[in-house]
Scaffold this motif. Sequence first.
Motif, PDB file in Angstrom:
ATOM      1  N   THR A  57       7.471   5.779 -17.484  1.00 38.62           N
ATOM      2  CA  THR A  57       8.847   5.284 -17.511  1.00 38.62           C
ATOM      3  C   THR A  57       8.886   3.841 -17.997  1.00 38.62           C
ATOM      4  OG1 THR A  57       8.729   4.576 -15.197  1.00 38.62           O
ATOM      5  CG2 THR A  57       9.588   6.805 -15.639  1.00 38.62           C
ATOM      6  N   VAL A  58       7.729   3.172 -18.026  1.00 35.87           N
ATOM      7  CA  VAL A  58       7.644   1.803 -18.502  1.00 35.87           C
ATOM      8  C   VAL A  58       6.225   1.542 -19.007  1.00 35.87           C
ATOM      9  CG1 VAL A  58       7.031   0.777 -16.258  1.00 35.87           C
ATOM     10  CG2 VAL A  58       8.240  -0.609 -17.959  1.00 35.87           C
ATOM     11  N   VAL A  59       6.131   0.693 -20.012  1.00 36.94           N
ATOM     12  CA  VAL A  59       4.839   0.241 -20.522  1.00 36.94           C
ATOM     13  C   VAL A  59       4.653  -1.196 -20.053  1.00 36.94           C
ATOM     14  CG1 VAL A  59       3.519  -0.305 -22.605  1.00 36.94           C
ATOM     15  CG2 VAL A  59       4.905   1.785 -22.522  1.00 36.94           C
ATOM     16  N   LEU A  60       3.458  -1.508 -19.569  1.00 36.72           N
ATOM     17  CA  LEU A  60       3.121  -2.844 -19.094  1.00 36.72           C
ATOM     18  C   LEU A  60       2.105  -3.451 -20.054  1.00 36.72           C
ATOM     19  CD1 LEU A  60       3.181  -5.079 -16.900  1.00 36.72           C
ATOM     20  CD2 LEU A  60       1.408  -3.784 -15.690  1.00 36.72           C
ATOM     21  N   GLY A  61       2.434  -4.626 -20.605  1.00 36.91           N
ATOM     22  CA  GLY A  61       1.528  -5.329 -21.507  1.00 36.91           C
ATOM     23  C   GLY A  61       1.424  -6.785 -21.115  1.00 36.91           C
ATOM     24  N   ILE A  62       0.210  -7.326 -21.238  1.00 42.09           N
ATOM     25  CA  ILE A  62      -0.009  -8.728 -20.897  1.00 42.09           C
ATOM     26  C   ILE A  62       0.178  -9.585 -22.137  1.00 42.09           C
ATOM     27  CG2 ILE A  62      -1.699 -10.429 -20.089  1.00 42.09           C
ATOM     28  CD1 ILE A  62      -2.879  -8.230 -18.341  1.00 42.09           C
ATOM     29  N   GLN A  63       0.874 -10.673 -21.972  1.00 42.04           N
ATOM     30  CA  GLN A  63       1.126 -11.647 -23.024  1.00 42.04           C
ATOM     31  C   GLN A  63      -0.195 -12.010 -23.688  1.00 42.04           C
ATOM     32  OE1 GLN A  63       1.912 -15.394 -21.141  1.00 42.04           O
ATOM     33  NE2 GLN A  63       3.217 -16.098 -22.788  1.00 42.04           N
ATOM     34  N   SER A  64      -0.408 -11.994 -24.920  1.00 44.58           N
ATOM     35  CA  SER A  64       0.505 -11.797 -26.008  1.00 44.58           C
ATOM     36  C   SER A  64       0.220 -10.501 -26.774  1.00 44.58           C
ATOM     37  CB  SER A  64       0.474 -12.995 -26.955  1.00 44.58           C
ATOM     38  OG  SER A  64      -0.788 -13.101 -27.593  1.00 44.58           O
ATOM     39  N   ARG A  65      -1.047 -10.189 -27.014  1.00 44.70           N
ATOM     40  CA  ARG A  65      -1.322  -8.968 -27.776  1.00 44.70           C
ATOM     41  C   ARG A  65      -0.937  -7.714 -27.021  1.00 44.70           C
ATOM     42  NH1 ARG A  65      -7.173 -10.733 -29.975  1.00 44.70           N
ATOM     43  NH2 ARG A  65      -6.467 -12.233 -31.536  1.00 44.70           N
ATOM     44  N   GLY A  66      -1.081  -7.719 -25.703  1.00 42.69           N
ATOM     45  CA  GLY A  66      -0.663  -6.568 -24.903  1.00 42.69           C
ATOM     46  C   GLY A  66       0.829  -6.339 -24.994  1.00 42.69           C
ATOM     47  N   LEU A 120       9.438  -4.389 -13.128  1.00 43.08           N
ATOM     48  CA  LEU A 120       8.445  -3.446 -12.624  1.00 43.08           C
ATOM     49  C   LEU A 120       8.873  -3.053 -11.222  1.00 43.08           C
ATOM     50  CD1 LEU A 120       5.791  -2.143 -13.503  1.00 43.08           C
ATOM     51  CD2 LEU A 120       4.586  -4.045 -12.428  1.00 43.08           C
ATOM     52  N   ARG A 121       9.326  -1.804 -11.084  1.00 41.83           N
ATOM     53  CA  ARG A 121       9.990  -1.393  -9.841  1.00 41.83           C
ATOM     54  C   ARG A 121       9.323  -0.191  -9.184  1.00 41.83           C
ATOM     55  NH1 ARG A 121      14.346  -2.488 -13.668  1.00 41.83           N
ATOM     56  NH2 ARG A 121      14.346  -0.297 -14.227  1.00 41.83           N
ATOM     57  N   SER A 122       9.633  -0.036  -7.927  1.00 45.10           N
ATOM     58  CA  SER A 122       9.186   1.132  -7.173  1.00 45.10           C
ATOM     59  C   SER A 122       9.677   2.393  -7.879  1.00 45.10           C
ATOM     60  CB  SER A 122       9.757   1.063  -5.758  1.00 45.10           C
ATOM     61  OG  SER A 122       9.396   2.215  -5.043  1.00 45.10           O
ATOM     62  N   GLY A 123       8.811   3.367  -7.981  1.00 47.15           N
ATOM     63  CA  GLY A 123       9.172   4.611  -8.653  1.00 47.15           C
ATOM     64  C   GLY A 123       8.812   4.648 -10.127  1.00 47.15           C
ATOM     65  N   ASP A 124       8.530   3.490 -10.721  1.00 44.91           N
ATOM     66  CA  ASP A 124       8.118   3.469 -12.131  1.00 44.91           C
ATOM     67  C   ASP A 124       6.775   4.170 -12.297  1.00 44.91           C
ATOM     68  OD1 ASP A 124      10.165   2.199 -13.568  1.00 44.91           O
ATOM     69  OD2 ASP A 124       9.430   0.199 -13.064  1.00 44.91           O
ATOM     70  N   ARG A 125       6.596   4.767 -13.456  1.00 44.81           N
ATOM     71  CA  ARG A 125       5.326   5.364 -13.868  1.00 44.81           C
ATOM     72  C   ARG A 125       4.798   4.481 -15.008  1.00 44.81           C
ATOM     73  NH1 ARG A 125       3.993  10.337 -12.701  1.00 44.81           N
ATOM     74  NH2 ARG A 125       3.405  10.863 -14.843  1.00 44.81           N
ATOM     75  N   ARG A 143      -3.040  -3.504 -12.620  1.00 47.06           N
ATOM     76  CA  ARG A 143      -2.949  -2.408 -11.645  1.00 47.06           C
ATOM     77  C   ARG A 143      -2.489  -2.942 -10.287  1.00 47.06           C
ATOM     78  NH1 ARG A 143      -6.520   2.924 -10.661  1.00 47.06           N
ATOM     79  NH2 ARG A 143      -5.075   3.768  -9.146  1.00 47.06           N
ATOM     80  N   MET A 144      -2.976  -4.118  -9.899  1.00 55.98           N
ATOM     81  CA  MET A 144      -2.526  -4.725  -8.636  1.00 55.98           C
ATOM     82  C   MET A 144      -1.029  -5.008  -8.685  1.00 55.98           C
ATOM     83  SD  MET A 144      -5.516  -7.294  -7.293  1.00 55.98           S
ATOM     84  CE  MET A 144      -6.172  -7.904  -8.823  1.00 55.98           C
ATOM     85  N   LEU A 145      -0.536  -5.530  -9.812  1.00 55.57           N
ATOM     86  CA  LEU A 145       0.905  -5.772  -9.961  1.00 55.57           C
ATOM     87  C   LEU A 145       1.685  -4.467  -9.822  1.00 55.57           C
ATOM     88  CD1 LEU A 145       0.803  -8.257 -12.977  1.00 55.57           C
ATOM     89  CD2 LEU A 145       1.518  -8.807 -10.630  1.00 55.57           C
ATOM     90  N   THR A 146       1.163  -3.418 -10.428  1.00 51.43           N
ATOM     91  CA  THR A 146       1.792  -2.099 -10.340  1.00 51.43           C
ATOM     92  C   THR A 146       1.853  -1.636  -8.897  1.00 51.43           C
ATOM     93  OG1 THR A 146       1.029  -1.540 -12.565  1.00 51.43           O
ATOM     94  CG2 THR A 146       1.602   0.295 -11.125  1.00 51.43           C
ATOM     95  N   ASP A 147       0.748  -1.768  -8.175  1.00 51.54           N
ATOM     96  CA  ASP A 147       0.700  -1.369  -6.768  1.00 51.54           C
ATOM     97  C   ASP A 147       1.656  -2.205  -5.919  1.00 51.54           C
ATOM     98  OD1 ASP A 147      -1.223   0.513  -7.441  1.00 51.54           O
ATOM     99  OD2 ASP A 147      -2.907  -0.688  -6.689  1.00 51.54           O
ATOM    100  N   MET A 148       1.713  -3.518  -6.182  1.00 54.28           N
ATOM    101  CA  MET A 148       2.616  -4.399  -5.434  1.00 54.28           C
ATOM    102  C   MET A 148       4.060  -3.957  -5.587  1.00 54.28           C
ATOM    103  SD  MET A 148       0.907  -8.055  -6.404  1.00 54.28           S
ATOM    104  CE  MET A 148       1.932  -9.123  -5.425  1.00 54.28           C
ATOM    105  N   ALA A 149       4.400  -3.473  -6.771  1.00 56.43           N
ATOM    106  CA  ALA A 149       5.775  -3.049  -7.046  1.00 56.43           C
ATOM    107  C   ALA A 149       6.093  -1.677  -6.462  1.00 56.43           C
ATOM    108  CB  ALA A 149       6.005  -3.028  -8.561  1.00 56.43           C
TER     109      ALA A 149
END
Length: 183
Positions: A57-66, A120-125, A143-149
């Motif tokens: 439901t969302v793509v997570l990328g780290i600044q900048s190339r991600g 980045l919210r609860s329920g996101d994939r 992954r930790m950020l994902t888990d926190m959310a």
Amino acid sequence: MTVDTDLRRRLQDAFRWRSDRTDPYSYADVTGWWRDPHVLRALGPGLAALFDDAQPTVVLGIQSRGTLLGALVAAHLGVGLAEARKDPSRAADTDPWWEVSTGPDYRDRSLHLGVRRSLLRSGDRVLFVDDWIATGAQAEAARMLTDMAGATWLGAAVVVDGLERPPLRRTLRLRALLSMHQL
């Protein structure tokens, strides 16, 4: 999961190891990927295809190339992008972020990463996207950020797998277009 052989060949052709004769190490130069319109057009679908059964439901990328690659994948999938920032700063006290510190990265530095809670919210994939993985520290932090959310981590789609800690491949559910040994 099938990797487009033309994309793989073009990635290899546009890549360069750079160094001077006196340098003890060579450096990865991926800038040729951004210059080749065929590669640029194929990267979003190619990385998304690594997780063609995942339905993020969302793509997570780290600044900048991600973020660059994440935007290509998100646009292809028709989902949004959540950008994780290095050394994030709040716009206001009422600007809440999920924040973590990484272990040592490929330059042996620890980074502070954050993503706005509204992105980045609860329920996101969550599908994590990046250009290269070496130590895995930034992917672990994502992954930790994902888990926190309270979101679900689907895996990590990267262009080049140069992971130094093989057991982490399973933990991160890592899939790549190329291994470092193919460059």
